[in-house]
Enzyme design. Structure first.
Site, PDB file in Angstrom:
ATOM      1  N   GLU A  85      38.527  50.319  36.711  1.00  0.00           N
ATOM      2  CA  GLU A  85      39.920  50.769  36.565  1.00  0.00           C
ATOM      3  C   GLU A  85      40.181  51.265  35.142  1.00  0.00           C
ATOM      4  O   GLU A  85      39.962  50.539  34.166  1.00  0.00           O
ATOM      5  CB  GLU A  85      40.883  49.626  36.938  1.00  0.00           C
ATOM      6  N   LYS A 280      47.071  39.730  40.135  1.00  0.00           N
ATOM      7  CA  LYS A 280      46.025  40.759  40.264  1.00  0.00           C
ATOM      8  C   LYS A 280      45.731  41.348  38.880  1.00  0.00           C
ATOM      9  O   LYS A 280      44.577  41.552  38.506  1.00  0.00           O
ATOM     10  CB  LYS A 280      46.488  41.852  41.237  1.00  0.00           C
ATOM     11  N   ASP A 296      30.257  34.739  39.316  1.00  0.00           N
ATOM     12  CA  ASP A 296      30.695  35.066  40.668  1.00  0.00           C
ATOM     13  C   ASP A 296      32.210  35.264  40.678  1.00  0.00           C
ATOM     14  O   ASP A 296      32.976  34.301  40.718  1.00  0.00           O
ATOM     15  CB  ASP A 296      30.272  33.900  41.586  1.00  0.00           C
ATOM     16  N   HIS A 393      48.824  54.116  31.949  1.00  0.00           N
ATOM     17  CA  HIS A 393      47.862  54.138  33.039  1.00  0.00           C
ATOM     18  C   HIS A 393      47.403  55.569  33.315  1.00  0.00           C
ATOM     19  O   HIS A 393      46.202  55.846  33.401  1.00  0.00           O
ATOM     20  CB  HIS A 393      48.527  53.538  34.279  1.00  0.00           C
TER      21      HIS A 393
HETATM   22  C1  MEV Z   1      47.256  47.218  37.938  1.00  0.00           C
HETATM   23  O1  MEV Z   1      45.871  47.157  38.205  1.00  0.00           O
HETATM   24  C2  MEV Z   1      47.765  45.873  37.483  1.00  0.00           C
HETATM   25  C3  MEV Z   1      49.278  45.768  37.294  1.00  0.00           C
HETATM   26  O2  MEV Z   1      49.933  46.175  38.482  1.00  0.00           O
HETATM   27  C4  MEV Z   1      49.578  44.334  36.971  1.00  0.00           C
HETATM   28  C5  MEV Z   1      51.048  43.985  36.953  1.00  0.00           C
HETATM   29  O3  MEV Z   1      51.858  44.659  37.629  1.00  0.00           O
HETATM   30  O4  MEV Z   1      51.378  43.004  36.263  1.00  0.00           O
HETATM   31  C6  MEV Z   1      49.744  46.681  36.204  1.00  0.00           C
END
Ligand code: MEV
Length: 448
Positions: A85, A280, A296, A393
């Site tokens: 990513e 995530k 792992d 991003h």
């Molecule tokens: C993207 O991979 C992760 C985010 O969505 C985490 C978040 O929203 O805190 C930017």
């Protein structure tokens, strides 16, 4: 229609490639050449990779990036990250730089116990079984002495073995629950081997015992397996500073930033939809280091998500407090990993990752990885509560779009300069690319 293939794993690597190419490509020769172009030029290194799993046909590249300037417990690290990513390494590095000037990360290991179960069925009086298990517990230790000798020499081994009555949830269901200390190894093989021996001991001791009736002796072992939920193998990492030092450099006051940031964390604590994305993001930081260091990541993520639901609702793994002018942000997360065994001494890049980190022991690596997760979450929340996530991003994603368009070095330089002060969107990049190349902008195809 495609036909199933029997005995695929027995074929030579070349025959596997030929079958794949013939079955899934219109140009088998080119496909074989393409797959082979990802082979390592050193046959010995390639053989190493071939042997990691079954049916290896080629290698799958993933970027190995580094995030410098992580100060953790007063020590400076450059953290290795393997991830696809675009913005993750950039975000980690940015957060590391931010906290470097504010005391860095403080991390500590809360506990390191691992856990495993022999799941079995027993139809009889619970009291009898309880007395029996207590009586034969020394035998469990005795029968695994050969398996545990090395681990005991390193200061680890089996900590305790207990009978768990699970009949309230499922008729006749019991467990032997064992805790283990596996020192610097993840310990999965060690734990599973011990558990399988416990099951053998249990079965044979039951047969020898005159405590049970013939029907009761029919204990059925369902399975022996470690649990990837490790609530007693947990690490905590924290950052803190006076609110006044929270220069968010995004045109808002430190106080407003602290308030917005804390509110965002609170939402992830109470709202599972947000908590899932929030966590995530944390695992963007954790998994990348876990993969780079040959651990792992599925096990570590699975434990984290269960831990996030430990009170019955899925919640954020990070927490924030703003009190008496002080900002505190921390993570508490299970982290069962190893710095010996597995791929750690085998995979050349994993070896290098450990070397970069100064060949840490498991506890030190737990601290580094927790800090990486916290940094990632800090960077995400900082962006989300100020500029929005897309600015940074998409800036990182710009190169991916240009590479997809097969832009030349000169075109990339010109287009990157153009987007320096603009928000990147896919369609704007395509438009600019067409303008630079002097071609017509394609009209999007509408599905009929
Ligand atoms: C993207 O991979 C992760 C985010 O969505 C985490 C978040 O929203 O805190 C930017």
């Amino acid at each position: 229609m495609k036909q199933p293939i029997k005995g695929f794993s027995k074929l030579t690597k070349e025959a596997k490639l030929e079958w794949l190419a013939a079955t899934y490509s219109k140009n088998p020769e080119a496909t074989i050449a393409f797959l082979q172009s990802y082979w390592h030029e050193d046959a010995k290194v390639q053989k190493l990779h071939d042997d990691f799993i079954e049916n290896t046909v080629t290698n799958y590249y993933m970027p190995f990036g580094v995030a410098p300037n992580f100060k953790i417990n007063g020590k400076l690290y450059t953290i290795p990250m393997a991830i696809e990513e675009s913005s993750v390494v950039a975000a980690a590095a940015k957060a590391a730089g931010f906290w470097l000037e504010r005391g860095g990360f403080k991390a500590s290991v809360i506990a390191t116990k691992k856990i495993g179960h022999v799941h079995f069925m027993y139809e009889g009086a619970v009291e009898k079984l309880t007395t029996f298990i207590e009586a034969i517990t020394p035998k469990f230790f005795e029968d695994t002495e050969g398996l545990t000798a090395n681990m005991r020499a390193r200061g680890g081994g089996i900590l305790n073995i207990e009978l768990k009555d699970k009949t309230a949830a499922m008729d006749n269901y019991f467990q032997l629950e064992a805790h283990f200390e596996t020192c610097d190894s993840m310990g999965a093989n060690f734990i599973n081997s011990c558990l399988e021996q416990f099951a053998k001991t249990l079965t044979s001791e039951v047969q020898k015992s005159d405590l049970f009736t013939a029907a009761e002796k029919d204990i059925q072992i369902v399975m022996c397996i470690l649990s990837n939920y490790t609530p007693d193998c947990v690490v905590r990492a924290e950052v803190s500073c006076p609110v006044s030092q929270l220069n968010a450099d995004e045109g808002i006051s430190p106080e407003t930033f602290a308030m917005k940031f804390q509110r965002a964390v609170r939402i992830a604590e109470i709202e599972p939809y947000r908590a899932t994305t929030h966590n995530k993001g944390i695992y963007n930081g954790i998994d990348a280091v876990v993969i780079a260091t040959g651990n792992d990541f599925r096990a570590i993520e699975a434990a984290g998500h269960t831990y996030a639901s430990k009170d019955g609702q899925y919640r954020s793994l990070t927490h924030c407090e703003v009190k008496d002018g002080q900002f505190r942000f921390w993570i508490e997360v299970p982290m069962a990993l190893g710095t010996v065994g597995g791929l750690t001494k085998l995979h050349p890049m994993v070896k290098f990752a450990h070397q970069m980190l100064g060949n840490p022991n498991a506890e030190e690596l737990m601290c580094v990885i927790a800090a990486s997760g916290l940094a990632q979450n800090f960077a995400a929340l900082r962006a989300l509560t100020t500029t929005g996530i897309q600015k940074g991003h998409m800036k990182m994603h710009l190169l991916n779009i240009l590479n997809q368009l097969e832009a030349t070095e000169e075109e990339i330089a010109e287009i990157k300069a153009y987007f320096e002060d603009k928000v990147v969107t896919h369609s704007d990049v395509v438009k600019k690319f067409c303008e630079v190349r002097g071609i017509e902008v394609p009209t999007p195809k509408v599905k009929q």
